[in-house]
Design a protein around this motif. Structure first.
Motif, mmCIF file in Angstrom:
data_model
loop_
_atom_site.group_PDB
_atom_site.id
_atom_site.type_symbol
_atom_site.label_atom_id
_atom_site.label_comp_id
_atom_site.label_asym_id
_atom_site.label_seq_id
_atom_site.Cartn_x
_atom_site.Cartn_y
_atom_site.Cartn_z
ATOM 1 N N GLU A 76 -9.568 10.432 14.699
ATOM 2 C CA GLU A 76 -9.601 9.010 14.378
ATOM 3 C C GLU A 76 -9.040 8.751 12.982
ATOM 4 O O GLU A 76 -9.249 9.539 12.057
ATOM 5 C CB GLU A 76 -11.040 8.481 14.449
ATOM 6 N N LEU A 77 -8.346 7.628 12.845
ATOM 7 C CA LEU A 77 -7.830 7.219 11.544
ATOM 8 C C LEU A 77 -8.971 6.720 10.674
ATOM 9 O O LEU A 77 -9.786 5.894 11.097
ATOM 10 C CB LEU A 77 -6.805 6.103 11.723
ATOM 11 N N THR A 78 -9.050 7.221 9.449
ATOM 12 C CA THR A 78 -10.066 6.756 8.517
ATOM 13 C C THR A 78 -9.573 6.942 7.091
ATOM 14 O O THR A 78 -8.409 7.274 6.868
ATOM 15 C CB THR A 78 -11.410 7.490 8.750
ATOM 16 N N GLY A 79 -10.447 6.733 6.129
ATOM 17 C CA GLY A 79 -10.060 6.777 4.726
ATOM 18 C C GLY A 79 -10.245 5.408 4.096
ATOM 19 O O GLY A 79 -10.355 4.394 4.789
ATOM 20 N N GLU A 80 -10.278 5.376 2.769
ATOM 21 C CA GLU A 80 -10.545 4.096 2.116
ATOM 22 C C GLU A 80 -9.466 3.059 2.414
ATOM 23 O O GLU A 80 -9.779 1.887 2.652
ATOM 24 C CB GLU A 80 -10.723 4.285 0.604
ATOM 25 N N ALA A 81 -8.209 3.477 2.437
ATOM 26 C CA ALA A 81 -7.136 2.498 2.670
ATOM 27 C C ALA A 81 -7.104 2.003 4.117
ATOM 28 O O ALA A 81 -7.035 0.791 4.349
ATOM 29 C CB ALA A 81 -5.785 3.082 2.252
ATOM 30 N N PRO A 82 -7.143 2.885 5.133
ATOM 31 C CA PRO A 82 -7.173 2.386 6.514
ATOM 32 C C PRO A 82 -8.386 1.504 6.819
ATOM 33 O O PRO A 82 -8.268 0.505 7.533
ATOM 34 C CB PRO A 82 -7.183 3.664 7.345
ATOM 35 N N LEU A 217 -12.892 11.014 -9.072
ATOM 36 C CA LEU A 217 -13.457 11.009 -7.726
ATOM 37 C C LEU A 217 -13.372 12.387 -7.077
ATOM 38 O O LEU A 217 -14.364 12.912 -6.558
ATOM 39 C CB LEU A 217 -12.721 9.966 -6.862
ATOM 40 N N THR A 218 -12.215 12.990 -7.116
ATOM 41 C CA THR A 218 -12.048 14.248 -6.394
ATOM 42 C C THR A 218 -12.740 15.412 -7.082
ATOM 43 O O THR A 218 -13.267 16.305 -6.415
ATOM 44 C CB THR A 218 -10.561 14.564 -6.196
ATOM 45 N N THR A 219 -12.751 15.416 -8.410
ATOM 46 C CA THR A 219 -13.423 16.520 -9.088
ATOM 47 C C THR A 219 -14.926 16.483 -8.845
ATOM 48 O O THR A 219 -15.546 17.512 -8.567
ATOM 49 C CB THR A 219 -13.139 16.513 -10.598
ATOM 50 N N ARG A 220 -15.520 15.304 -8.927
ATOM 51 C CA ARG A 220 -16.978 15.251 -8.743
ATOM 52 C C ARG A 220 -17.377 15.576 -7.305
ATOM 53 O O ARG A 220 -18.460 16.111 -7.063
ATOM 54 C CB ARG A 220 -17.529 13.894 -9.174
ATOM 55 N N SER A 273 -16.780 -10.981 -3.400
ATOM 56 C CA SER A 273 -18.023 -10.925 -2.640
ATOM 57 C C SER A 273 -18.764 -9.605 -2.796
ATOM 58 O O SER A 273 -19.937 -9.493 -2.444
ATOM 59 C CB SER A 273 -17.745 -11.157 -1.148
ATOM 60 N N GLY A 274 -18.058 -8.575 -3.297
ATOM 61 C CA GLY A 274 -18.656 -7.251 -3.396
ATOM 62 C C GLY A 274 -18.456 -6.402 -2.156
ATOM 63 O O GLY A 274 -18.842 -5.233 -2.119
ATOM 64 N N GLU A 275 -17.840 -6.985 -1.126
ATOM 65 C CA GLU A 275 -17.647 -6.246 0.124
ATOM 66 C C GLU A 275 -16.676 -5.086 -0.048
ATOM 67 O O GLU A 275 -16.790 -4.056 0.623
ATOM 68 C CB GLU A 275 -17.147 -7.195 1.219
ATOM 69 N N ARG A 281 -17.268 2.698 -0.770
ATOM 70 C CA ARG A 281 -18.351 3.595 -1.194
ATOM 71 C C ARG A 281 -18.534 4.820 -0.292
ATOM 72 O O ARG A 281 -18.766 5.924 -0.809
ATOM 73 C CB ARG A 281 -19.665 2.813 -1.298
ATOM 74 N N PRO A 282 -18.430 4.712 1.045
ATOM 75 C CA PRO A 282 -18.610 5.902 1.880
ATOM 76 C C PRO A 282 -17.594 7.010 1.612
ATOM 77 O O PRO A 282 -17.819 8.155 2.013
ATOM 78 C CB PRO A 282 -18.452 5.350 3.312
ATOM 79 N N PHE A 283 -16.523 6.689 0.922
ATOM 80 C CA PHE A 283 -15.484 7.682 0.649
ATOM 81 C C PHE A 283 -15.588 8.243 -0.771
ATOM 82 O O PHE A 283 -14.656 8.863 -1.276
ATOM 83 C CB PHE A 283 -14.111 7.066 0.898
#
Length: 301
Positions: A76-82, A217-220, A273-275, A281-283
């Motif tokens: 499945e396609l996922t990631g912050e941008a998709p 992001l990636t290091t942590r 809106s903060g959305e 956040r999940p990424f």
């Protein structure tokens, strides 16, 4: 989330965040097996948005980089941008998103040769790329961070420390951090370049280098399960004598300013809106990665 978290700038090949725009050959696009999108717009500002609404699907160029845009273990396609694209294009009247995987260096050439409709890969905005595409405003900003041995025995907190303490330094293929280290006075030929942040972690843990530089992001994320290494506090690299913050955004063909502008309208609603934060956040994104930077600022005016 699927495979090990991507390199802060790229996971395979020249990464998103690399300061190079990347003009790699389009062979990888052919291998993706996708047909071309509709021909170039003929109206001022572009008519692609109308065509996307009519066909009900938008094709997104992705580079297989976690957490920015990738295909997960379930196909499945996922990631912050998709995921952000799904929300915004739905609001724009386009119900489906379709991935077109390619190498990072082929994203801009592929976009401009109409292999897909937009780049959804968290691509850093910089003046070189702004000459080839039009960017939406950034949906995130990113600082740098180091992977070091537990306790940070050499006291490495920024690139100046790396130079002054003559630390053995590594970063990823095509990463912007190469330039940041060189700007600080580190000799480029002395930099160990590895494929990604996982390889960087391994190099630090094995003692082959003192420090690996990537995005905060990636290091942590990559050190979470390490018993030998840790990530330093995020910091701002210095470019041309000034603090520099990178921002990642969607890219569109230069003729499609109408689509870019409509995208920006919805993006700013999500920010207000903060959305947007809840989508990212999940990424692994935090509130520190939320930004009011504009593409105009990062394009140099």
């Amino acid at each position: 989330m699927a495979p090990p978290l991507e390199h802060g700038r790229h996971t395979s090949g020249p990464g998103r965040r690399s300061l190079l725009a990347g003009v790699a050959a389009l062979g990888a696009l052919g291998a993706a097996g996708c047909s071309r999108v509709a021909t170039a717009s003929t109206t001022e500002g572009g008519d692609l948005l109308d065509r996307l609404r009519a066909q009900g699907v938008v094709r997104l160029g992705i580079a297989g980089e976690i957490p920015f845009g990738y295909i997960d273990r379930d196909g499945e396609l996922t990631g912050e941008a998709p995921e952000l694209a799904r929300v915004i294009f739905k609001r724009l009247g386009v119900d489906r998103v379709q991935p077109v995987p390619t190498e990072f260096g082929s994203l801009i050439p592929g976009l401009n040769s109409q292999q897909f409709d937009a780049v959804a890969a968290g691509m850093y905005v910089n003046p070189e790329r702004c000459e080839q595409v039009v960017f939406a405003d950034p949906d995130y900003q990113m600082l740098d961070s180091f992977i070091v041995r537990k306790g940070n025995p050499k006291g490495l907190h920024d690139y100046k420390d790396v130079v002054e303490k003559k630390a053995k330094f590594a970063t990823g293929t095509g990463y912007a951090e190469i330039q940041y280290a060189v700007e600080a006075g580190y000799k480029e030929s002395d930099i160990l370049v590895v494929p990604d942040q996982v390889a960087g972690l391994n190099a630090v843990e094995a003692g082959r280098v003192d420090v690996f530089a990537g995005t905060a992001l990636t290091t942590r994320e990559v050190v979470k399960k390490s018993g030998k290494a840790e990530a330093t506090k995020a910091f701002t690299p210095i470019v041309d004598g000034k603090p520099h913050v990178d921002g990642g955004a969607f890219a569109f063909r230069p003729t499609e300013t109408r689509l870019r502008d409509a995208f920006n309208v919805e993006l700013h609603k999500l920010k207000k809106s903060g959305e947007l934060f809840h989508i990212l956040r999940p990424f692994g994104f935090t509130e520190a990665e939320m930004t009011d930077l504009t593409a105009k600022e990062l394009c140099g005016g």
